[in-house]
Design a protein around this motif. Structure first.
Motif, mmCIF file in Angstrom:
data_model
loop_
_atom_site.group_PDB
_atom_site.id
_atom_site.type_symbol
_atom_site.label_atom_id
_atom_site.label_comp_id
_atom_site.label_asym_id
_atom_site.label_seq_id
_atom_site.Cartn_x
_atom_site.Cartn_y
_atom_site.Cartn_z
ATOM 1 N N GLY A 35 7.169 17.425 2.450
ATOM 2 C CA GLY A 35 6.617 18.089 1.260
ATOM 3 C C GLY A 35 6.537 19.593 1.472
ATOM 4 O O GLY A 35 6.872 20.385 0.585
ATOM 5 N N LEU A 36 6.115 19.982 2.660
ATOM 6 C CA LEU A 36 5.993 21.402 2.996
ATOM 7 C C LEU A 36 7.369 22.069 3.008
ATOM 8 O O LEU A 36 7.540 23.180 2.483
ATOM 9 N N GLU A 37 8.345 21.381 3.569
ATOM 10 C CA GLU A 37 9.714 21.919 3.605
ATOM 11 C C GLU A 37 10.229 22.137 2.189
ATOM 12 O O GLU A 37 10.872 23.131 1.893
ATOM 13 N N TYR A 38 9.927 21.164 1.314
ATOM 14 C CA TYR A 38 10.363 21.249 -0.076
ATOM 15 C C TYR A 38 9.696 22.440 -0.761
ATOM 16 O O TYR A 38 10.325 23.209 -1.478
ATOM 17 N N TYR A 97 16.406 15.597 -4.235
ATOM 18 C CA TYR A 97 16.473 16.296 -2.953
ATOM 19 C C TYR A 97 15.860 15.424 -1.858
ATOM 20 O O TYR A 97 16.406 15.298 -0.766
ATOM 21 N N GLU A 98 14.729 14.785 -2.206
ATOM 22 C CA GLU A 98 14.033 13.938 -1.225
ATOM 23 C C GLU A 98 14.924 12.789 -0.751
ATOM 24 O O GLU A 98 15.017 12.495 0.437
ATOM 25 N N ASP A 99 15.566 12.153 -1.719
ATOM 26 C CA ASP A 99 16.420 11.012 -1.411
ATOM 27 C C ASP A 99 17.595 11.445 -0.533
ATOM 28 O O ASP A 99 17.956 10.787 0.429
ATOM 29 N N TRP A 100 18.164 12.602 -0.911
ATOM 30 C CA TRP A 100 19.293 13.129 -0.136
ATOM 31 C C TRP A 100 18.844 13.460 1.292
ATOM 32 O O TRP A 100 19.528 13.184 2.258
ATOM 33 N N HIS A 101 17.665 14.052 1.409
ATOM 34 C CA HIS A 101 17.102 14.425 2.717
ATOM 35 C C HIS A 101 16.942 13.181 3.590
ATOM 36 O O HIS A 101 17.293 13.176 4.766
ATOM 37 N N LYS A 102 16.427 12.125 2.964
ATOM 38 C CA LYS A 102 16.225 10.857 3.690
ATOM 39 C C LYS A 102 17.556 10.301 4.164
ATOM 40 O O LYS A 102 17.697 9.847 5.293
ATOM 41 N N LEU A 159 0.833 -1.204 0.000
ATOM 42 C CA LEU A 159 0.000 0.000 0.000
ATOM 43 C C LEU A 159 0.863 1.247 0.000
ATOM 44 O O LEU A 159 1.959 1.247 0.550
ATOM 45 N N ASP A 160 0.321 2.292 -0.627
ATOM 46 C CA ASP A 160 0.975 3.599 -0.561
ATOM 47 C C ASP A 160 0.100 4.490 0.309
ATOM 48 O O ASP A 160 -1.108 4.553 0.099
ATOM 49 N N MET A 161 0.692 5.139 1.280
ATOM 50 C CA MET A 161 -0.116 6.009 2.138
ATOM 51 C C MET A 161 0.709 7.211 2.565
ATOM 52 O O MET A 161 1.911 7.074 2.801
ATOM 53 N N LEU A 162 0.065 8.350 2.643
ATOM 54 C CA LEU A 162 0.762 9.559 3.048
ATOM 55 C C LEU A 162 0.798 9.634 4.573
ATOM 56 O O LEU A 162 -0.214 9.425 5.231
ATOM 57 N N THR A 163 1.968 9.914 5.123
ATOM 58 C CA THR A 163 2.101 10.041 6.581
ATOM 59 C C THR A 163 2.313 11.520 6.923
ATOM 60 O O THR A 163 2.756 12.297 6.069
ATOM 61 N N PRO A 164 2.030 11.905 8.155
ATOM 62 C CA PRO A 164 2.262 13.316 8.543
ATOM 63 C C PRO A 164 3.726 13.723 8.320
ATOM 64 O O PRO A 164 4.009 14.838 7.901
ATOM 65 N N GLU A 165 4.639 12.786 8.559
ATOM 66 C CA GLU A 165 6.071 13.053 8.376
ATOM 67 C C GLU A 165 6.373 13.425 6.922
ATOM 68 O O GLU A 165 7.102 14.363 6.629
#
Lengths: 278, 190
Positions: free
Chosen positions: A129-132, A261-266, A118-124
């Motif tokens: 997304g907001l930071e981006y 950017y997302e991958d680097w952030h992770k 399943l794919d689900m959006l988490t608050p984290e």
């Protein structure tokens, strides 16, 4: 004298023919028992006493190696046919041609046990997304940057070394120096996971390292190992020497590796967690 | 004390379910080392408990390594799992029972192409040249459609392509999801 040379030539041709035959058996789906291994081994044994040059012996070694691969294939062939799972390919082909698409689909559904995921959006993730979003420049500013770039005149596409010089991101000397420094770092670290090598604290620097690393790989100073099941890519230094000596002769292959950017952030978050855990 | 232990185990089982069911990478499932990191050294025991719960729902946990696919055993199989290093295996949840065909959103033609390709490859000991597969399928479907479907199934992991040898073989996803023996039995019986 001429006769002996002629006989030697014939023997070399025999070996080349044998190697080619072995390779055909390995690549095509022909019966590996088409090749009489015992007969060819006897020939190789007889020829062995007569070889004089190192090239002849290397060719002989290659022929033995190819024969071994055919024996391996014969072994697999016997194993496949001895199991209850063996089915006559011609019979299956005929069956498949006679079956309707609906029948084929129905058979598949009865044998199918799909993976549940399943794919689900988490608050984290929303926070990320907001930071981006906050870090992203407005579209018109980004477009302006592109219009002013010399790349846009060339019609966009990939960024080459000359483009970077034109953009004054690098000078040629600086580029070579940075490339050497990165190579020295890779040699010191040895075989390393690609992202662990490329990513550093700053995202801009990470992009720069990824770009330079692509040069190291293209020039044959570094190699890439892709582990599909682990989903990991390993980078390793290659010994110095002419590029042709360093790299085995293979079909050139391009490997796209996404840097985001997302991958680097992770990656940075994971590393911070690991460091705080210690 | 026993209650604390129980609560701790329950928390871990819930965490294991999240890890296994929610997609974190391009490929579904998680690696053994990721489970070990999140659940601790005794992660196989937690997975066995989770598996027993999933079985009641018609699901089960499967482990895939480079060479084989295994089903997580119950308590009796625990020793077997402990004795083997599972850190590099990928753990996934699959449907244990087969689905009713309407449960899938796939087009019947697309499934037929996959089914025929897999049967063809299995009959050829798991490997055939891409051209021979395309020619075989082009007998019943337009070649352009065949090529695009093969590309899709390669991307999805049902098929694997060796670009140098120009061959196709069974992909990791087929190994996990498709009961190859049942498929061949059904095709032969049709």
């Amino acid at each position: 004298m001429r006769d002996r040379r002629g006989v030697d030539k014939k023997r070399v041709e025999d070996l080349l023919r044998l190697i080619s035959f072995c390779k055909t058996i390995q690549s095509a789906e022909t019966d590996p028992f088409d090749l009489d291994v015992r007969h060819y081994l006897a020939i190789l044994r007889e020829y062995l006493k007569r070889w004089r040059s190192i090239e002849d012996l290397l060719l002989d070694g290659e022929a033995v190696s190819e024969l071994a691969k055919v024996i391996e294939r014969q072994c697999k062939w016997i194993k496949d046919r001895s199991t209850s799972f063996y089915l006559d390919p011609a019979l299956i082909e005929l069956k498949l041609k006679l079956m309707e698409p609906a029948q084929l689909a129905s058979a598949f559904f009865k044998a199918w046990h799909p993976v549940v995921s399943l794919d689900m959006l988490t608050p984290e993730r929303l926070k990320e997304g907001l930071e981006y979003w906050n870090a992203l420049l407005p579209l018109n500013e980004r477009k302006r940057g592109l219009v002013e770039s010399p790349l846009s005149e060339a019609g966009g596409g990939t960024i080459g070394f000359e483009d970077l010089i034109a953009l004054r991101i690098f000078s040629e000397t600086e580029f070579r120096e940075q490339l050497q420094a990165l190579q020295a770092e890779l040699e010191a670290r040895g075989r390393t996971e690609y992202h662990d090598f490329v990513y550093v604290d700053d995202f801009g620097d990470s992009i720069r390292r990824a770009y330079l690393t692509s040069y190291l790989v293209s020039e044959g100073s570094a190699g890439l190992d892709i582990e599909p099941l682990e989903e990991k890519i390993y980078l390793y230094p290659l010994p110095a020497g002419a590029p042709t000596q360093r790299m085995p002769v293979r079909m050139p292959k391009s490997v796209p590796i996404a840097i985001s950017y997302e991958d680097w952030h992770k990656w940075r978050k994971k590393r911070e967690q690991e460091q705080s855990g210690r | 004390m026993a209650q604390e232990e129980r609560a701790r185990a329950e928390r871990k089982v819930k965490k294991a379910a999240q890890l296994l069911l929610f997609r974190r990478h391009h490929k579904p499932g998680v690696k053994g080392w990721e489970l070990k990191k999140a659940l601790g050294e005794d992660y196989m025991e937690i997975i066995e408990i989770l598996n027993s719960i999933l079985l009641k729902l018609g699901l089960e946990v499967r482990m895939i390594s480079e060479s084989e696919v295994e089903v997580v055993a119950g308590a009796s199989g625990g020793d077997k799992h402990k004795s083997k290093d599972r850190d590099n295996d990928r753990f996934m949840v699959v449907f244990k029972e087969h689905l009713i065909d309407k449960a899938s959103g796939l087009r019947i033609d697309d499934v037929a192409i996959l089914s025929a390709t897999l049967a063809y490859l299995i009959a050829k000991q798991g490997k055939a040249t891409r051209k021979s597969v395309e020619d075989f399928l082009a007998d019943k479907f337009p070649r352009r459609r065949v090529i695009s479907m093969l590309e899709r199934y390669i991307l999805q992991g049902y098929l694997k392509e060796d670009e140098e040898e120009k061959t196709l073989c069974i992909g990791w996803r087929t190994r996990v999801e498709v009961d190859r023996k049942t498929l061949m039995d059904l095709i032969l019986a049709a």
